[in-house]
Design a protein around this motif. Structure first.
Motif, PDB file in Angstrom:
ATOM      1  N   ALA A   1      49.744 -21.699 -30.660  1.00 15.68           N
ATOM      2  CA  ALA A   1      51.116 -22.198 -30.775  1.00 15.68           C
ATOM      3  C   ALA A   1      51.260 -23.590 -30.184  1.00 15.68           C
ATOM      4  N   GLY A   2      50.196 -24.389 -30.296  1.00 17.39           N
ATOM      5  CA  GLY A   2      50.297 -25.800 -29.967  1.00 17.39           C
ATOM      6  C   GLY A   2      50.655 -26.589 -31.209  1.00 17.39           C
ATOM      7  N   VAL A   3      50.462 -27.899 -31.167  1.00 13.19           N
ATOM      8  CA  VAL A   3      50.858 -28.718 -32.302  1.00 13.19           C
ATOM      9  C   VAL A   3      50.034 -28.390 -33.542  1.00 13.19           C
ATOM     10  N   ALA A   4      48.751 -28.024 -33.379  1.00  9.15           N
ATOM     11  CA  ALA A   4      47.940 -27.674 -34.548  1.00  9.15           C
ATOM     12  C   ALA A   4      48.484 -26.420 -35.218  1.00  9.15           C
ATOM     13  N   GLY A   5      48.770 -25.386 -34.430  1.00  8.66           N
ATOM     14  CA  GLY A   5      49.311 -24.162 -34.998  1.00  8.66           C
ATOM     15  C   GLY A   5      50.687 -24.358 -35.600  1.00  8.66           C
ATOM     16  N   ALA A   6      51.535 -25.136 -34.923  1.00  4.91           N
ATOM     17  CA  ALA A   6      52.876 -25.398 -35.434  1.00  4.91           C
ATOM     18  C   ALA A   6      52.812 -26.160 -36.750  1.00  4.91           C
ATOM     19  N   ALA A   7      51.952 -27.179 -36.819  1.00 10.74           N
ATOM     20  CA  ALA A   7      51.812 -27.951 -38.048  1.00 10.74           C
ATOM     21  C   ALA A   7      51.258 -27.082 -39.174  1.00 10.74           C
ATOM     22  N   ALA A   8      50.330 -26.186 -38.849  1.00 12.49           N
ATOM     23  CA  ALA A   8      49.787 -25.288 -39.868  1.00 12.49           C
ATOM     24  C   ALA A   8      50.860 -24.353 -40.398  1.00 12.49           C
ATOM     25  N   ALA A   9      51.708 -23.815 -39.509  1.00 13.81           N
ATOM     26  CA  ALA A   9      52.792 -22.932 -39.948  1.00 13.81           C
ATOM     27  C   ALA A   9      53.742 -23.673 -40.872  1.00 13.81           C
TER      28      ALA A   9
ATOM     29  N   TRP B   1      58.862 -26.286 -36.035  1.00 12.36           N
ATOM     30  CA  TRP B   1      57.797 -25.995 -36.999  1.00 12.36           C
ATOM     31  C   TRP B   1      57.193 -24.600 -36.889  1.00 12.36           C
ATOM     32  N   ILE B   2      57.213 -23.980 -35.739  1.00 10.00           N
ATOM     33  CA  ILE B   2      56.466 -22.727 -35.579  1.00 10.00           C
ATOM     34  C   ILE B   2      57.049 -21.589 -36.400  1.00 10.00           C
TER      35      ILE B   2
END
Length: 600
Positions: free
Chosen positions: A252-260, A392-393
């Protein structure tokens, strides 16, 4: 080859007959009725809207974006007749992009297209070389515009088109657009049964399409053109459909949020799995910088960071509450830096005006103290990570995923007790430095970094970077950061606050002096890095398993674009990332390099 053109020349000339190409002397659209021609030649010529009936994803490719008229007409038709829940993807090539002002003037001729035209104009692509993504949520559509030579653009595109609008200028005036190399690439980028349409029936075009594998037929033309051409790609076959995907995203960092965010834009269902609150890892500082990595070599890594930066800045500007401040000064720390900065600023990787070389006096005026020359990155941003993650998440499952296992239809996520905590069609592992715990063989290591921040009577307003950095917060400044390999401690250390102050004082001593006696706060986190300092964004070596990690200290710059690459792979959609840049971040690259060297 693209004809030479002065840097300040407009590729479009306005004449009494309408817009005309300065390069080729040909018109952009029919002076009789450009919209009716576009509908007759391209939309009807490709069998639209019937061709997309029953599809959940439809891909259109175009040679010659021009004024955007064909795509505006397509969007208008798509909105009226799209299948429920379906997504439209467009890939359009334009070697000589027009300014937004020219597009506004051209598209104003058709008020019936006002909504579609405005959607395009609101996201109008820039002039920098490379791929530009236009996201049009009101139409459930994505348009990728490649500002490149046509053969280069098609060679780098990962998609397969169901329909082609072949709308280059006349073959007699622009033969390079219609050469066999290009038509062969059109065939190579076609889905089974793809249809193509064009206004020209020139013999060379008919023979070229036939040689590339198309069946061709002349049809009645529009206006003063007696005939036009329709073509069908062989072999014929059933159009492929993409099943609805439930994508599990771990982290749930920026990578996970951007992926979601990227998965949802493509029509997938995204669920983020993270035991802690968003930003508990390396994405949890009060502010972060979104800046490009400056590479005067102007090679593939430079293009990757330039495209990623442009996409990140675009998306953060559209995210409520995300932008804290605009503009970052990259300070010169060596005698070669001004020359390096000038090379980068003069390149075609960035939009005109995005980068500006400033003399020391101008830099000092901005910073309020003596400073060296700098590259002013005017569209770089200081952002609020919490606002980005919150926006984003979306849905988050507050559990720890300890292990992954395959199932008949996808993947099962297991907790530390071995019990299933979720299932999905595909999994994107975006857990930062912990990603290697879930993906065997991931080429990742950890670097500890501690940032420091403090309140000031007069908050800092100008961000600066020089190896260290200083960024404005709501009530002061954040600065740092340490960089310690092999240290996994997350405790906040007074010694590291002192190191950060020393780094600040080495370049901005007046700002450091203002902080004397201030109560410093801080945060330590582990950054995930790779051996070549480039990220991992792609398949993790098993069907339905993907990796998005290794973003280092530029996570907020890289994550938005690379998340779109990984989401496209997971959902079978065209990617915004050119093929050579996708190879640059492919997680399998280290194994491939070792194999080429003959290592086990």
């Amino acid at each position: 080859m693209i004809p030479p053109l002065a840097a300040d020349a407009d590729p479009l000339i306005w004449t009494e007959d309408g817009p005309r190409s300065r390069f080729y002397g040909d018109i952009y659209f029919s002076t009789a009725d450009g919209l009716a021609e576009s509908r007759a030649v391209f939309l009807q010529g490709c069998g639209l809207p019937q061709a997309w009936a029953g599809r959940d994803r439809f891909v259109v490719a175009e040679l010659g974006f021009g004024t955007g008229l064909n795509i505006a007409a397509l969007l208008d038709l798509w909105r009226a007749h799209r299948p429920p829940g379906a997504r439209l993807h467009v890939f359009s090539v334009e070697a000589h992009p027009l300014s937004r002002a020219d597009a506004v003037r051209a598209l104003a001729a058709w008020p019936e297209l006002a909504d579609a035209a405005q959607a395009l104009l609101d996201q109008w692509p820039g002039l920098a070389a490379g791929f530009h993504r236009l996201e049009l949520p009101a139409f459930d559509a994505i348009v990728d515009v490649a500002v490149l030579d046509v053969a280069q653009a098609l060679g780098q595109w990962s998609g397969r088109a169901d329909a082609w609008f072949l709308d280059g200028f006349s073959p007699a005036l622009n033969p390079a657009m219609w050469r066999q190399e290009v038509l062969d690439l059109v065939a190579a980028r076609s889905a089974p049964g793809a249809r193509a349409a064009t206004f020209t029936v020139a013999g060379a075009v008919r023979r070229g399409l036939a040689q590339a594998g198309f069946t061709i037929a002349k049809q009645p033309g529009y206006g003063r053109k007696r005939e036009r051409l329709e073509a069908w790609f062989e072999p014929q076959g059933a159009a492929t459909t993409s099943p609805s995907h439930r994508v599990a995203i771990i982290g749930a960092g920026v990578a996970g949020a951007a992926a979601a965010r990227a998965v949802r834009v493509l029509g997938g269902e995204a669920v983020v799995y993270e035991a802690h609150a968003p930003g508990a890892g390396a994405s949890g500082n009060p502010v972060a910088l979104a800046t490009p990595r400056l590479d005067a070599g102007l090679g593939p890594p430079a293009r990757l960071f330039a495209q990623a930066f442009a996409r990140a800045a675009q998306l953060y500007e559209e995210t409520p509450g995300a932008v804290v401040a605009r503009g970052v000064l990259q300070l010169a720390v060596g005698e070669r830096d001004p020359g390096r900065f000038a090379t980068i600023a003069a390149s075609d990787l960035f939009e005109a005006g995005d980068l500006d070389l400033l003399e020391p006096d101008a830099v000092s005026q901005r910073l309020g103290e003596a400073a060296p020359a700098a590259l002013a990155m005017e569209t770089a941003l200081t952002i609020a990570p919490a606002a980005v993650l919150s926006a984003w998440i979306g849905g988050q499952s507050r559990v720890q995923v300890a292990r992954l296992e395959t199932t008949a239809g996808g993947w099962r996520l297991l907790g530390s007790d071995g019990e299933a905590v979720g299932e999905a069609d595909a999994v994107i592992v975006a857990a930062g430095a912990q990603s290697g715990d879930l993906v065997a063989g991931a080429a990742l290591s950890s670097v500890r970094g501690q940032a420091s921040w403090a309140a000031l009577d007069v908050p800092v307003v100008q961000a600066a970077a020089w190896g260290g950095y200083a960024a404005p917060t709501a009530d002061g400044v954040l600065f740092g950061a340490t960089h310690d390999k092999g240290d996994t401690g997350l405790d906040v250390r007074d010694a590291d606050h002192r190191r950060n102050l020393e780094t600040l004082a080495s370049t901005l001593p007046a700002l450091a002096q203002r902080l004397a006696g201030s109560r410093l706060q801080g945060r330590a986190a582990l950054r995930a890095v790779t051996p070549d300092r480039l990220p991992l964004a792609g398949s993790a070596g098993q069907a339905g398993l993907f990796l998005l990690s290794g973003l280092g200290s530029r996570g907020f710059t890289l994550a938005p674009l690379l998340a779109e690459q990984v989401a496209a792979l997971a959902l079978g959609a065209p990617s915004p990332l050119p093929g050579d840049l996708a190879a640059l971040v492919d997680p399998a690259r280290f194994e491939a390099r070792a194999a080429r060297r003959g290592r086990p």
